[in-house]
Scaffold this active site. Sequence first.
Site, PDB file in Angstrom:
ATOM      1  N   ASP A  54      -9.688  -2.859  -6.666  1.00  0.00           N
ATOM      2  CA  ASP A  54      -9.189  -2.187  -5.466  1.00  0.00           C
ATOM      3  C   ASP A  54      -9.651  -0.730  -5.473  1.00  0.00           C
ATOM      4  O   ASP A  54      -9.224   0.055  -6.322  1.00  0.00           O
ATOM      5  CB  ASP A  54      -7.660  -2.262  -5.450  1.00  0.00           C
TER       6      ASP A  54
ATOM      7  N   SER B  50       0.836  -1.197   0.000  1.00  0.00           N
ATOM      8  CA  SER B  50       0.000   0.000   0.000  1.00  0.00           C
ATOM      9  C   SER B  50       0.875   1.253   0.000  1.00  0.00           C
ATOM     10  O   SER B  50       1.698   1.424  -0.900  1.00  0.00           O
ATOM     11  CB  SER B  50      -0.958  -0.040   1.187  1.00  0.00           C
TER      12      SER B  50
ATOM     13  N   HIS C 208      -8.028  -4.522  -1.740  1.00  0.00           N
ATOM     14  CA  HIS C 208      -6.825  -3.845  -1.276  1.00  0.00           C
ATOM     15  C   HIS C 208      -6.170  -4.692  -0.188  1.00  0.00           C
ATOM     16  O   HIS C 208      -6.719  -4.855   0.904  1.00  0.00           O
ATOM     17  CB  HIS C 208      -7.192  -2.458  -0.726  1.00  0.00           C
TER      18      HIS C 208
END
Length: 411
Positions: free
Chosen positions: A346, A220, A375
């Site tokens: 996502d 991320s 995600h």
Amino acid sequence: RPPCAMDWQVLTRELSLYLESQVRVGFLGSGVGLSLVLGFGVAYACYYLSSIAKKPQLVASNDRFCRFLEEYCPVVTETYYPTIWCWEGRVQTLLRPFITSRPQVQYRNELIKTADGGQISLDWFDNNDSSHYPDASTRPTVLLLPGLTGTSRESYILHMIHQSETLGYRCVVFNNRGIAGEELLTPRTYCAANTEDLEAVIHHVHSLHPSAPFMAAGVSMGGMLLLNYLGKTGRDTPLMAAAIFSAGWNVFESVESLEKPLNWLLFNYYLTTCLQSSISRHRQMLEKLFDMDLVMKARTVREFDKQFTSVMFGYRSIDDYYEDASPCRKLKSVGIPVLCLNSVDDVFSPAHAIPVETAKQNANVALVLTSCGGHIGFLEGIWPRKCTYMDRVFKQFVQAVFEHGNKIFSM
């Protein structure tokens, strides 16, 4: 075949046997109930196998890199079978932290000083019991970068360390300033665009083990930071390669997606409160430079970044910060092999913002795009407690780099 692989015959046979054992013919007063349930189950299985379970899209301009991945990281070419009862992106994103197990990891903490008088907390997993690499000086090392408010205690980090442990590797987790329980010594935290702390950590780790093969993996925001570093340094880095998971490629598109009503309700507001919570205990230090009352009133990530992050790092506007923080702008300058895994569902990194064309212009870059996974989700199997698709990509790629990397480093 992947452990959760299933074909039409197996799925329908197992479903039929289960229903026959669990549902009586008298359901709803006749055999009609069983027929309806069985019919629905078969229709759902048909839809799942035709529309949900798919091979990922592998985007890479370098044929040699592609062949390397196909041979030594075959998971990126196999069909990904998302958990059949929670394949949708938002659901996978929400459930992963609660469903996945948390392997036990014993860390050794180290605090290192920075040039501006701050400190960074590193959590080491030395793996001194490694039978594959008993010599610590040459034991391969993986630097792990968690997400926005994540630390070494995140389940996805613990799983990466567990995978590395089985291979005999050493790991070190880079915790962003002020996140992992250490005090802020200066009124500065972190952001996706500023790579100074990451550069200091990479230099420090490499200086301790200069003979050890060295690579990094970012998740991320950690992946965004790592990409921005690689775009800045090109080939001038001690890292051999990098793996990136669920990075937000274009911050403008990411925050716009997260501000849609449902996404704001499910993710944005919670993430904003996490950001505020992460700095609230440092309020006395940060109040020297910021109107903390205003910062704590933010209700979106964009508002938080406007009042806090962009100001902290000296940007004239939030747009300037978001432009600088977007890895898509620097991908063309990456100078070492990088594998990037994203799911096209996502909401943190919308499919249309993934820089497919730019990736095709850099021989060092390979994108792996799944149709589902959300995600940092990538759940698979009926009850996805342990290994996710992301974990398998991580394990195979890291092992491929450390044990067969000479076959791609001459690209």
